[in-house]
Motif scaffolding. Structure first.
Motif, PDB file in Angstrom:
ATOM      1  N   CYS A 255      18.098  53.793  72.715  1.00  0.00           N
ATOM      2  CA  CYS A 255      17.225  52.715  73.193  1.00  0.00           C
ATOM      3  C   CYS A 255      17.786  51.353  72.822  1.00  0.00           C
ATOM      4  O   CYS A 255      17.714  50.394  73.602  1.00  0.00           O
TER       5      CYS A 255
ATOM      6  N   THR B  97      12.697  59.298  74.716  1.00  0.00           N
ATOM      7  CA  THR B  97      13.154  57.912  74.906  1.00  0.00           C
ATOM      8  C   THR B  97      14.677  57.888  74.880  1.00  0.00           C
ATOM      9  O   THR B  97      15.301  58.698  74.184  1.00  0.00           O
TER      10      THR B  97
ATOM     11  N   THR C 213      13.146  56.374  78.493  1.00  0.00           N
ATOM     12  CA  THR C 213      12.743  56.829  79.826  1.00  0.00           C
ATOM     13  C   THR C 213      12.376  55.616  80.662  1.00  0.00           C
ATOM     14  O   THR C 213      11.707  54.698  80.160  1.00  0.00           O
TER      15      THR C 213
ATOM     16  N   SER D 230       1.742  57.070  77.851  1.00  0.00           N
ATOM     17  CA  SER D 230       2.849  58.038  77.933  1.00  0.00           C
ATOM     18  C   SER D 230       2.352  59.406  78.388  1.00  0.00           C
ATOM     19  O   SER D 230       3.051  60.111  79.127  1.00  0.00           O
TER      20      SER D 230
ATOM     21  N   THR E 212      10.400  53.119  75.104  1.00  0.00           N
ATOM     22  CA  THR E 212      11.394  53.053  74.048  1.00  0.00           C
ATOM     23  C   THR E 212      10.772  53.439  72.712  1.00  0.00           C
ATOM     24  O   THR E 212       9.577  53.734  72.618  1.00  0.00           O
TER      25      THR E 212
ATOM     26  N   LYS F 122      15.984  59.293  82.722  1.00  0.00           N
ATOM     27  CA  LYS F 122      16.021  59.518  81.276  1.00  0.00           C
ATOM     28  C   LYS F 122      17.440  59.282  80.769  1.00  0.00           C
ATOM     29  O   LYS F 122      18.414  59.662  81.414  1.00  0.00           O
TER      30      LYS F 122
ATOM     31  N   VAL G  75       5.689  61.122  79.699  1.00  0.00           N
ATOM     32  CA  VAL G  75       6.870  60.608  79.013  1.00  0.00           C
ATOM     33  C   VAL G  75       6.889  61.178  77.592  1.00  0.00           C
ATOM     34  O   VAL G  75       5.988  60.920  76.787  1.00  0.00           O
ATOM     35  N   ARG G  76       7.920  61.943  77.274  1.00  0.00           N
ATOM     36  CA  ARG G  76       8.015  62.587  75.958  1.00  0.00           C
ATOM     37  C   ARG G  76       9.294  62.223  75.219  1.00  0.00           C
ATOM     38  O   ARG G  76       9.405  62.453  74.018  1.00  0.00           O
TER      39      ARG G  76
ATOM     40  N   LEU H 240      10.595  54.471  84.361  1.00  0.00           N
ATOM     41  CA  LEU H 240       9.805  54.857  85.523  1.00  0.00           C
ATOM     42  C   LEU H 240       9.833  53.725  86.537  1.00  0.00           C
ATOM     43  O   LEU H 240       9.748  52.540  86.152  1.00  0.00           O
TER      44      LEU H 240
ATOM     45  N   GLU I 295      12.235  58.633  88.260  1.00  0.00           N
ATOM     46  CA  GLU I 295      12.226  58.660  86.799  1.00  0.00           C
ATOM     47  C   GLU I 295      13.653  58.833  86.309  1.00  0.00           C
ATOM     48  O   GLU I 295      14.415  59.649  86.862  1.00  0.00           O
TER      49      GLU I 295
END
Length: 658
Positions: free
Chosen positions: A240, A287, A289, A279, A233, A303, A284-285, A291, A301
């Motif tokens: 988020c 938010t 996201t 990340s 987040t 998103k 993870v790029r 997992l 995963e």
């Protein structure tokens, strides 16, 4: 240059957990652990935010234990920068006694400093506590102390937490509340110079979330837990903020549902500098996201802030990790109709007659047989002038406004005297003369105060329960050479049945020693030639199985403390007793109900119990009780018993092996 890292461990209960945990939870809890990190000549811990003191100078005093956690090559300035970063996450308003506490912070720091985690006996204490019936009952009370306030509302003043129902919390709920308040206040104090020692109204996380700020901490979670759901987040991410409360609710719901398996739900703020390596490893790029991990491997995963898909993926992961019991999909109306309430023996005999008979037995032995410190006259008076009058005064009367006899307290001094009298008489009188005394205890333990007191004595040597139960077991062991004293055996079984009027009777099941003693007696009594003994033994077996079934139904996957070997033994003897029973439909009814409670939702069903039931031809045995002449002239005839027998035989028992 490497620097040593120490873990300071404190017991917030100051020894009370070790003294009281078995009585309250059914298992030994050595302490309520608070931990601190000691490195670079300072002690760092989390309570009212992150606090720093010289080692051993915090308000917690001298540590209970010091654990060497190895060394760190990270320089002090880098660690100080890490702590400043952590202050945004480990704030006073997020503290929770179980879910987000000093040990959460310490574990995070250890991951950053050494790549290791704190010991499991500390890390897993909240989950171990919540897996007990007592912990589950107390959870709402603890959560209410850390409830998220309504935005814009005036924060409430800290107060003594409300207590869960007293029958869930043992004999002294007020003591429980006081201990809880003291531990919570001690846990959340800041440094020794802090003036704020109360429990503030907080905006605590209400779900069991782990805040992960570095890669090492996350790896440790993957190693120690089968199921991990990670939420990435950011404080600047509007979606988020929308999905976060949904994730928290799911974490709380699924952690309670799968309490014994201990799935882990983590949250990582990508705005934290130390989270960059975490990340980066998982790519993870954006938010939010999510997992999903099973046995250390990423399985999915997700998103975006899709609440429905998040719930679906969490449920799919848990289903894959912990497939539901095969019996959960069965329609079992007859089994579901069985009450969990214990079978009790509440009939009150003429108490004066019981007292007179016991005094007669005492007089049969000369004064010289009794100890000088407690002559025969004193023993008789403790029964006729104290115990009998108290029992008579607490029996149901015509005055409907009088308190319920079940809840009428008997003075502890009287119980102590009665215990001492019982110990002396057990050393002098034969079992044939002791049954009136055991019958008085049968009536006594119907009162909540007495049964709580008796169960609290389990850890004490020569308790009333140990005295009576051990003598009954020994009599069955000698039964081949001596005739069994039916009166003593019968009153002992009824006395044990009545103990189950108290919720803390689960301690008799969760303790291997006491469970094995009960089983030894039940195995012998269920196969007795005497109808009355078999009826009482079947009642006791039902009460034991009802405790187990209640915990499995109410607690989801809660560990009730029994093992496969014990369950196999009891199922085998219950099935043999059903097969041999020809005289009482009521005994058959209680035994079939016992069998249903033991095998329904048993975690050992598929691997151990199902093959056993097939080999023992359980289905044929049960269905055979419905045939004429097998149990009475016409066989089992009551409609509810017939339905139960057919349901257990046809749905819970596999086909007989050829």
């Amino acid at each position: 240059m490497s620097v040593p890292v120490k873990l300071y461990v404190y017991d917030l209960s100051n020894g009370m957990a070790r003294q009281m945990s078995e009585q309250l939870t059914g298992r030994l809890i050595e302490g309520i652990w608070h931990t601190s990190v000691v490195v670079y000549g300072k002690e760092i811990f989390y309570g009212q935010g992150i606090s720093i003191t010289p080692p051993g100078r915090s308000h917690h005093g001298k540590p209970h234990q010091v654990v060497d956690m190895g060394e760190t090559s990270i320089d002090e300035q880098t660690f100080d920068d890490y702590l400043e970063d952590m202050r945004e996450h480990y704030t006073a308003d997020k503290y929770h006694l179980l879910d987000f506490n000093c040990n959460s912070f310490t574990n995070d720091c250890m991951g950053f400093l050494t790549g290791d985690s704190i010991p499991d006996f500390i890390k897993d204490l909240p989950a171990d506590f919540l897996s007990t019936p007592f912990g589950a009952a107390l959870r709402p009370t603890i959560d209410s102390m850390y409830r998220r306030p309504t935005p814009g509302a005036t924060p409430p003043v800290a107060a003594t937490p409300p207590v869960a129902r007293s029958n869930d919390l043992g004999a002294n709920p007020q003591l429980t509340a006081s201990l809880l308040q003291a531990v919570a206040a001690q846990a959340q104090q800041g440094s020794s110079s802090s003036s704020n020692t109360g429990i503030p109204a907080t905006q605590s996380l209400t779900a069991p979330l782990h805040i992960c700020t570095n890669l090492s901490s996350f790896h440790n979670l993957l190693k120690s837990h089968r199921v991990v759901v990670a939420f990435f987040t950011s404080a600047t991410c509007p979606p988020c903020r929308v999905i976060e409360p949904v994730f928290e609710r799911l974490a709380s719901e699924k952690s309670a549902q799968y309490s014994s398996q201990r799935p882990v739900f983590t949250k990582t703020d990508l705005g934290s500098a130390s989270a960059s390596s975490l990340s980066a490893e998982y790519g993870v790029r954006v938010t939010p996201t999510f997992l999903f991990f099973l046995d250390g491997k990423k399985t999915h995963e997700l998103k975006g802030a899709d609440a429905g898909e998040l719930r679906t993926q969490i449920e799919l992961l848990l289903f894959e990790a912990y497939p539901p019991h095969p019996h959960t999909s069965l329609s079992l109306p007859a089994v579901r109709a069985i009450s969990f309430n214990p079978i009790l023996f509440q009939q009150v005999p003429p108490l004066d007659t019981v007292g007179t008979k016991l005094v007669t037995f005492i007089d049969e032995y000369p004064e010289s047989d009794y100890p000088d410190s407690t002559p025969r006259l004193v023993l008789k008076q403790s029964i006729t002038d104290s115990l009998i009058p108290h029992l008579k005064s607490t029996q149901p009367g015509k005055d409907a406004s009088s308190p319920s006899p079940k809840h009428t307290a008997i003075p502890t001094s009287l119980l102590n005297t009665a215990t001492q009298t019982t110990k002396i008489l057990f050393g002098i009188l034969p079992p044939t003369s002791l049954f009136p005394l055991v019958d008085l205890w049968r009536l006594l333990v119907l009162k909540n105060s007495v049964s709580s007191w008796a169960l609290a004595q389990l850890s004490q040597p020569a308790s009333i329960l140990e005295l009576v139960l051990d003598r009954a077991v020994a009599l069955f062991a000698d039964g081949q050479s001596k005739p069994l004293p039916k009166g003593f055996i019968l009153t002992t079984l009824r006395f044990l049945c009545n103990l189950f009027c108290n919720p803390t009777s689960r301690l008799l099941i969760s303790s291997p020693d006491w469970r094995n003693k009960l089983t030894t007696l039940m195995v012998s009594a269920l196969l007795s030639e005497d109808m009355g003994v078999r009826t009482a033994a079947a009642s006791l077996a039902f009460n034991v199985s009802a405790v187990i079934q209640r915990q499995r139904v109410d607690g989801g996957n809660v560990d009730v403390g029994v093992d496969a070997e014990w369950e196999i033994e009891l199922v085998s003897v219950v099935l043999e007793a059903i097969d041999r029973e020809e005289g009482s439909e009521e005994v058959v009814h209680r035994l079939v109900a016992t069998l249903a409670f033991l095998i329904r939702f048993s975690p050992f069903y598929e691997a151990e119990l199902s093959p056993l039931l097939s080999v023992l031809q359980a289905r044929s045995t049960l269905e055979g009780k419905l045939a004429p002449g097998v149990c009475g002239e016409k066989g089992v005839g009551k409609k509810e018993v017939v339905r139960l027998v057919k349901e257990v035989a046809g749905l819970l028992c596999p086909a007989d092996s050829s």
